[in-house]
Design an enzyme around this catalytic site. Structure first.
Site, PDB file in Angstrom:
ATOM      1  N   PRO A  97     -56.242 -31.035  -9.349  1.00  0.00           N
ATOM      2  CA  PRO A  97     -56.336 -32.348  -9.897  1.00  0.00           C
ATOM      3  C   PRO A  97     -55.254 -32.648 -11.172  1.00  0.00           C
ATOM      4  CG  PRO A  97     -58.418 -31.366  -9.651  1.00  0.00           C
ATOM      5  CD  PRO A  97     -57.408 -30.301  -9.593  1.00  0.00           C
ATOM      6  N   GLU A 149     -64.472 -23.563 -10.435  1.00  0.00           N
ATOM      7  CA  GLU A 149     -63.880 -24.516 -11.595  1.00  0.00           C
ATOM      8  C   GLU A 149     -62.317 -24.282 -11.280  1.00  0.00           C
ATOM      9  OE1 GLU A 149     -67.308 -25.551 -11.453  1.00  0.00           O
ATOM     10  OE2 GLU A 149     -65.844 -26.378 -13.034  1.00  0.00           O
ATOM     11  N   ARG A 156     -45.102 -33.185   9.925  1.00  0.00           N
ATOM     12  CA  ARG A 156     -44.384 -34.294  10.615  1.00  0.00           C
ATOM     13  C   ARG A 156     -43.172 -34.793  10.417  1.00  0.00           C
ATOM     14  NH1 ARG A 156     -48.785 -37.640  12.455  1.00  0.00           N
ATOM     15  NH2 ARG A 156     -47.487 -39.591  11.985  1.00  0.00           N
ATOM     16  N   ASP A 160     -42.075 -44.703   9.041  1.00  0.00           N
ATOM     17  CA  ASP A 160     -41.265 -45.379   8.293  1.00  0.00           C
ATOM     18  C   ASP A 160     -42.023 -46.343   7.423  1.00  0.00           C
ATOM     19  OD1 ASP A 160     -41.269 -45.158  10.983  1.00  0.00           O
ATOM     20  OD2 ASP A 160     -40.158 -46.963  11.630  1.00  0.00           O
TER      21      ASP A 160
HETATM   22  C1  4FV Z   1     -57.583 -30.891  -5.899  1.00  0.00           C
HETATM   23  C2  4FV Z   1     -57.197 -32.360  -5.996  1.00  0.00           C
HETATM   24  C3  4FV Z   1     -59.056 -30.670  -6.396  1.00  0.00           C
HETATM   25  C4  4FV Z   1     -60.629 -28.546  -8.338  1.00  0.00           C
HETATM   26  C5  4FV Z   1     -61.581 -27.350  -8.605  1.00  0.00           C
HETATM   27  C6  4FV Z   1     -60.670 -27.385  -6.383  1.00  0.00           C
HETATM   28  C7  4FV Z   1     -60.525 -28.817  -6.739  1.00  0.00           C
HETATM   29  C8  4FV Z   1     -61.714 -26.763  -7.467  1.00  0.00           C
HETATM   30  N1  4FV Z   1     -56.742 -30.108  -5.276  1.00  0.00           N
HETATM   31  N2  4FV Z   1     -55.957 -32.204  -5.472  1.00  0.00           N
HETATM   32  N3  4FV Z   1     -57.744 -33.426  -6.273  1.00  0.00           N
HETATM   33  N4  4FV Z   1     -59.239 -29.294  -6.466  1.00  0.00           N
HETATM   34  O1  4FV Z   1     -59.802 -31.492  -6.510  1.00  0.00           O
HETATM   35  O2  4FV Z   1     -55.611 -31.049  -5.117  1.00  0.00           O
HETATM   36  O3  4FV Z   1     -61.288 -25.478  -7.281  1.00  0.00           O
END
Ligand code: 4FV
Length: 258
Positions: free
Chosen positions: A95, A122, A160, A175
């Protein structure tokens, strides 16, 4: 030359969703890309094959240990080097990453290979991000339970874009985000469904008129549903024809609204 993808994950079977179904499965069978998975648990040193521990400083949940991840990434790098890929990218799905979009997907699709690191719990020990990670990418501002789903979104959207991945039948939708417009409405049989008719223009066979209608619908839908995209479209440059089509659409809309 295959696009080489190595995924570091505690749940390798989840990636079957990519290799066993649909367009990505066909592309995998045709070796347009090749997927390898590495389970950090296989690199854990203790008898319990521990891959996580509690966070220093306290707090909820567990954090993935650095050592099993470090070794899994090193094995993936070695495999990619053996495939002649000197320039791979290690991408951590999190995130905290850069928000994924069409432009980023096009950029990554020009690589020869990538190593995707999927977190669980976490997250992972920060020292792995410092030592091994080139980029962090997020699929959206929300939290999911693991990086695997994000990795599969990334793989699907990149595959893709690879030459030969899409047959003619499934190329159209590409597109849309390419020119910052949403897709035009689609219709198929029957012509009348529960009293609702297919727009007659689509049955006219007049492809110039049909393409004009579709462009107007894309512009109109983007104006209604994604004005943020339309702003990007204006920055990217909008043609006189497109401006006229959008004005016309707005008139019909306003006419209908008032
Ligand atoms: C996430 C996202 C995501 C965070 C803690 C996996 C999580 C757990 N990954 N985009 N949004 N990952 O929420 O890519 O380990």
């Amino acid at each position: 030359m295959s696009f080489e993808i190595d995924v570091i994950t505690l749940f390798p079977d989840m990636l079957d969703a990519i290799t066993k179904y649909g367009i990505t499965s066909r592309a995998s069978k045709n070796e347009i890309f090749r997927l390898h998975t590495w389970n950090p648990r296989h690199f854990a040193k203790d008898n319990y094959r521990t891959v996580d521990d509690s966070p220093y400083g306290g707090g909820p949940g567990m954090v993935m240990l650095a050592q099993p991840l470090d070794e899994a990434i090193t094995h993936a790098r070695t495999r990619q080097l053996a495939e002649g890929i000197n320039e791979t990218k290690v991408i951590y799905l999190s995130p905290q990453g850069e928000l994924l979009n069409h432009e980023k997907i096009l950029q990554l699709s020009k690589l020869r290979g990538m190593i995707l690191l999927c977190g669980r719990y976490e997250g992972i020990d920060e020292r792995i991000i410092m030592r091994q990670v080139d980029e962090e990418i997020s699929i959206g501002n929300y939290v999911i339970s693991g990086g695997e789903l994000a990795a599969m979104v990334l793989i699907d959207s990149i595959v893709r874009q690879l030459p030969g991945a899409l047959g003619s039948a499934d190329s159209a939708s590409e597109d849309s985000f390419a020119n910052n417009l949403l897709e035009y409405p689609q219709y198929t049989r029957p012509e009348i469904y529960r009293g609702d008719a297919v727009p007659p223009i689509l049955l006219s066979g007049d492809h110039a008129k049909i393409n004009r209608w579709r462009l107007q619908q894309s512009l109109g839908k983007t104006w209604l549903k994604r004005p943020d995209l339309l702003d990007l479209k204006y920055k990217q440059g909008i043609s006189k024809e497109e401006e006229k089509l959008l004005e016309e659409f707005k008139q019909t809309k306003n006419f209908r609204i008032n």
